[in-house]
Design an enzyme around this catalytic site. Structure first.
Site, short mmCIF file in Angstrom:
data_model
loop_
_atom_site.label_atom_id
_atom_site.label_comp_id
_atom_site.label_asym_id
_atom_site.label_seq_id
_atom_site.Cartn_x
_atom_site.Cartn_y
_atom_site.Cartn_z
N GLU A 54 -11.66 14.41 -6.00
CA GLU A 54 -11.65 13.39 -7.14
C GLU A 54 -13.10 13.00 -7.37
O GLU A 54 -13.26 11.96 -7.85
CB GLU A 54 -10.76 12.18 -6.73
CG GLU A 54 -9.56 12.43 -6.21
CD GLU A 54 -8.23 12.72 -7.29
OE1 GLU A 54 -9.05 12.81 -8.34
OE2 GLU A 54 -7.18 12.90 -6.93
N HIS A 77 -10.64 5.44 -3.38
CA HIS A 77 -9.14 6.06 -3.75
C HIS A 77 -8.41 6.06 -2.50
O HIS A 77 -8.78 6.63 -1.68
CB HIS A 77 -9.31 7.35 -4.48
CG HIS A 77 -8.04 7.94 -4.58
ND1 HIS A 77 -6.88 7.46 -5.11
CD2 HIS A 77 -7.69 9.37 -4.12
CE1 HIS A 77 -5.85 8.48 -5.07
NE2 HIS A 77 -6.33 9.53 -4.38
N HIS A 93 -3.88 6.18 -0.94
CA HIS A 93 -2.40 6.16 -1.21
C HIS A 93 -1.50 5.14 -0.61
O HIS A 93 -0.95 5.38 0.33
CB HIS A 93 -1.95 7.58 -0.62
CG HIS A 93 -2.42 8.70 -1.09
ND1 HIS A 93 -2.24 10.09 -0.79
CD2 HIS A 93 -3.61 8.77 -2.39
CE1 HIS A 93 -3.05 10.76 -1.64
NE2 HIS A 93 -3.85 10.26 -2.49
N GLU A 118 -1.67 -15.73 -4.22
CA GLU A 118 -2.79 -15.05 -4.11
C GLU A 118 -3.22 -13.88 -4.67
O GLU A 118 -4.23 -13.39 -4.78
CB GLU A 118 -2.94 -14.85 -2.62
CG GLU A 118 -3.04 -16.07 -1.57
CD GLU A 118 -4.22 -17.03 -2.06
OE1 GLU A 118 -5.20 -16.85 -2.21
OE2 GLU A 118 -4.00 -18.46 -1.86
N HIS A 159 1.06 8.41 -7.34
CA HIS A 159 -0.08 9.06 -6.63
C HIS A 159 -0.90 7.97 -5.53
O HIS A 159 -0.97 8.32 -4.28
CB HIS A 159 -0.93 9.85 -7.48
CG HIS A 159 -2.26 10.51 -6.73
ND1 HIS A 159 -2.90 11.39 -7.45
CD2 HIS A 159 -2.88 10.33 -5.64
CE1 HIS A 159 -4.06 11.93 -6.77
NE2 HIS A 159 -3.69 11.08 -5.49
P1 13P Z 1 -9.93 15.09 -1.40
O1 13P Z 1 -9.77 15.72 0.06
O2 13P Z 1 -10.32 16.14 -2.24
O3 13P Z 1 -10.91 13.78 -1.37
O4 13P Z 1 -8.37 14.58 -1.83
C1 13P Z 1 -7.64 13.64 -1.44
C2 13P Z 1 -6.83 13.27 -2.35
O5 13P Z 1 -6.37 11.96 -2.30
C3 13P Z 1 -6.65 13.65 -3.74
O6 13P Z 1 -6.12 12.76 -4.83
ZN ZN Z 2 -5.07 11.24 -3.89
#
Ligand code: 13P
Ligand code: ZN
Length: 273
Positions: free
Chosen positions: A122, A145, A147, A176, A218
């Protein structure tokens, strides 16, 4: 790692906070396998430290990033795991320097003993966001980033697949949320992970003033002054998402706070809108 801290002691608190947050991400279940990635602009910390002793070959970037020329970034490696980060930072992260014209980069520390070590897939998003931060003259240094499960679930539900519905749903379930994320979230429809289109759409979301950007089916991206602040923004949002889902799982679609109450929060807390 010890060598790194000896060369540049100012990196110690940054790394310690990064290790702490990596642990939180794993414990939250937001960092399965290699999920998620993080970058920190460490230019002000390392540029005069003499860190640049390892001279690896320069790699090309797919675009030019003149605003990032000569800047240093601590970046997690592609395929590396947050849960392993604190144990072995030199194998799981690197510090890289963007070239003088912003068209390439060179790893100056880390990625140790991994022949095909690459910055996160990313990286396009991280680069676009750091570029936007420079462009805006902002003080943020970190892009995260991850999940977060409940937020991802929300983006699967047709009724929450747009920015207005998502913000209404998240703000209304807990006061909040508005206080911590007064500018709410942006919603980016599904795009291929690691793509330039995902990177540009994400930067556009922040350009429009949003506090966090959600990626449909995602995950999400936050930018902040430090890893802990980026984590906290996402944690507050994911808590709200989990309240929405828990209400729904007992058969109640929450109406929550009304517009008047949310406007009142904005006034009372001087949230600027
Ligand atoms: P990377 O291991 O390349 O950082 O990818 C993880 C990820 O969450 C891709 O969206
Ligand atoms: Zn990801």
């Amino acid at each position: 790692m010890n060598n790194l801290i000896t060369t540049c002691p100012e990196l110690k608190p940054v790394l310690e906070e990064l290790f702490l947050v990596s642990g939180y991400l794993w414990e939250k279940g937001w960092a399965e396998r290699n999920a998620g990635n993080l970058s920190v602009d460490v230019t002000e910390i390392v540029s005069d430290s003499g860190i640049e002793q390892a001279r690896t070959t320069q790699r090309a970037l797919p675009f030019n990033y003149p605003l990032l020329a000569n800047r240093y970034f601590l970046v997690t490696g592609s395929g590396r795991k947050f849960r392993d980060l604190a144990r072995d930072p030199a194998r799981n992260t690197c510090i890289l320097r963007i070239s003088e014209n912003g068209s390439g980069y060179r790893i100056v520390w880390g990625g140790a003993s991994i022949p095909d070590f690459r910055p996160t897939s990313e990286f396009p998003t991280h680069l676009r966001l750091h570029e936007y931060i420079r462009e805006a003259g902002a003080t943020e240094r970190v892009v995260l980033h991850t999940h977060p499960t409940e937020l991802i679930v929300l983006t699967h539900l047709p009724e929450y697949r747009d920015e207005a519905s998502l913000n209404r749903a998240l703000w209304c379930v807990h006061p909040e949320v508005k206080v911590n994320l007064p500018r709410g979230v942006d919603f980016v429809p599904y795009a291929i992970p690691g793509s330039e289109s995902l990177a540009r759409a994400t930067a556009d979301g922040f350009r429009r003033g949003r506090s966090v950007v959600l990626w449909e089916m995602h995950g999400c991206v936050a930018k902040a002054e430090s890893p802990a602040v980026a984590f906290d923004l996402i944690d507050v949002l994911n808590k709200a998402a989990s309240i929405v889902l828990k209400c729904r799982s007992v058969g109640h679609v929450p109406t929550g706070l009304g517009k008047e109450q949310i406007d009142e929060l904005a006034r009372e807390f001087n949230l600027g809108e």
